[in-house]
Design an enzyme around this catalytic site. Structure first.
Site, mmCIF file in Angstrom:
data_model
loop_
_atom_site.group_PDB
_atom_site.id
_atom_site.type_symbol
_atom_site.label_atom_id
_atom_site.label_comp_id
_atom_site.label_asym_id
_atom_site.label_seq_id
_atom_site.Cartn_x
_atom_site.Cartn_y
_atom_site.Cartn_z
ATOM 1 N N HIS A 79 0.843 -1.204 0.000
ATOM 2 C CA HIS A 79 0.000 0.000 0.000
ATOM 3 C C HIS A 79 0.878 1.254 0.000
ATOM 4 O O HIS A 79 0.612 2.212 -0.721
ATOM 5 C CB HIS A 79 -0.878 0.049 1.258
ATOM 6 C CG HIS A 79 -1.959 -0.984 1.329
ATOM 7 N ND1 HIS A 79 -2.132 -1.794 2.431
ATOM 8 C CD2 HIS A 79 -2.944 -1.339 0.464
ATOM 9 C CE1 HIS A 79 -3.184 -2.581 2.251
ATOM 10 N NE2 HIS A 79 -3.684 -2.340 1.056
ATOM 11 N N LYS A 94 -16.623 -7.137 6.241
ATOM 12 C CA LYS A 94 -15.413 -7.950 6.035
ATOM 13 C C LYS A 94 -14.815 -8.408 7.371
ATOM 14 O O LYS A 94 -13.752 -9.038 7.375
ATOM 15 C CB LYS A 94 -14.358 -7.125 5.284
ATOM 16 C CG LYS A 94 -14.511 -7.154 3.769
ATOM 17 C CD LYS A 94 -13.248 -6.633 3.097
ATOM 18 C CE LYS A 94 -13.222 -6.891 1.611
ATOM 19 N NZ LYS A 94 -12.002 -6.362 0.975
ATOM 20 N N ARG A 116 -1.540 -5.792 -8.357
ATOM 21 C CA ARG A 116 -0.430 -6.675 -8.030
ATOM 22 C C ARG A 116 -0.326 -7.750 -9.087
ATOM 23 O O ARG A 116 0.442 -7.680 -10.017
ATOM 24 C CB ARG A 116 -0.681 -7.345 -6.667
ATOM 25 C CG ARG A 116 -0.553 -6.449 -5.500
ATOM 26 C CD ARG A 116 -1.186 -7.052 -4.276
ATOM 27 N NE ARG A 116 -2.635 -7.088 -4.416
ATOM 28 C CZ ARG A 116 -3.486 -7.355 -3.448
ATOM 29 N NH1 ARG A 116 -3.022 -7.656 -2.263
ATOM 30 N NH2 ARG A 116 -4.775 -7.332 -3.650
ATOM 31 N N SER A 171 -2.811 -7.896 2.798
ATOM 32 C CA SER A 171 -3.112 -7.780 4.233
ATOM 33 C C SER A 171 -3.570 -9.128 4.774
ATOM 34 O O SER A 171 -3.220 -9.521 5.890
ATOM 35 C CB SER A 171 -4.209 -6.739 4.477
ATOM 36 O OG SER A 171 -3.830 -5.482 4.005
#
Ligand code: ADP
Length: 167
Positions: free
Chosen positions: A19, A43, A92, A130
């Site tokens: 990030h 989430k 990514r 993450s």
């Protein structure tokens, strides 16, 4: 020239070196870059939104043109409220593409004047997420290559206090 405001939205649970790589790249594109933390209670984040903001605050204080805020409305409405015209997202691996493509096109339908810009992460962070970091930290592994020392400390504290917490 009007101020160019970019919004970098995400969950940031917690913020990673990947990030931060995108933030450093984004700084060059915008006069102001807002790291917009989605509260995303659905989430079930490990860190609540205030903890995530506090962690991000520590990481971005060295950048004059970057600040962080939380939002819990539709992203497009938040972007309009901030008078921004660009959403920044990081890419990514190929598997990011389908989801990001779908979201960018949907947001374009909802608000044709707002563009989504993608920045490619540096290859060292191409596999950093993450989710993976939380899993490694929960099992006591070394995450120092993926997050800053301050974030590593927060992860360690979190799992020490809540050993059974789900990631
Ligand atoms: P979200 O729940 O919105 O996907 P994340 O915090 O997982 O929130 O990610 C926010 C943005 O940062 C997304 O665009 C994601 O692709 C990007 N991102 C996450 N990890 C990396 C990384 N290692 N390198 C580059 N971009 C990343």
């Amino acid at each position: 020239m009007p101020e160019r405001i970019g919004i970098y939205p995400g969950t940031f649970d917690p913020i990673t070196r990947g990030h931060l790589d995108i933030i450093e790249r984004g700084i060059r594109l915008f006069d102001t870059l807002i790291v917009a933390v989605a509260s995303n209670p659905g989430k079930a984040p490990l860190f609540d939104v205030n903890e995530r903001l506090e962690i991000i605050g520590g990481e971005i204080k060295k950048y004059k043109s970057v600040r962080s805020e939380s939002f819990d409305c539709l992203l497009i409405d938040y972007v309009k409220k901030k008078k921004a015209s660009t959403i920044l997202r990081g890419l990514r691996v190929m598997s990011d593409f389908e989801y990001e493509f779908q979201m960018a096109l949907t947001n374009r339908k909802l608000a044709p004047g707002i563009e989504t810009v993608f920045m490619m992460t540096s290859e060292s962070y191409a596999t950093v997420s993450s989710r993976l970091i939380k899993e490694i930290a929960r099992l006591g592994g070394d995450v120092s290559g993926f997050v800053t020392p301050a974030v590593e400390k927060r992860l360690r504290e979190k799992f020490r206090k809540n050993p059974g917490v789900a990631t």
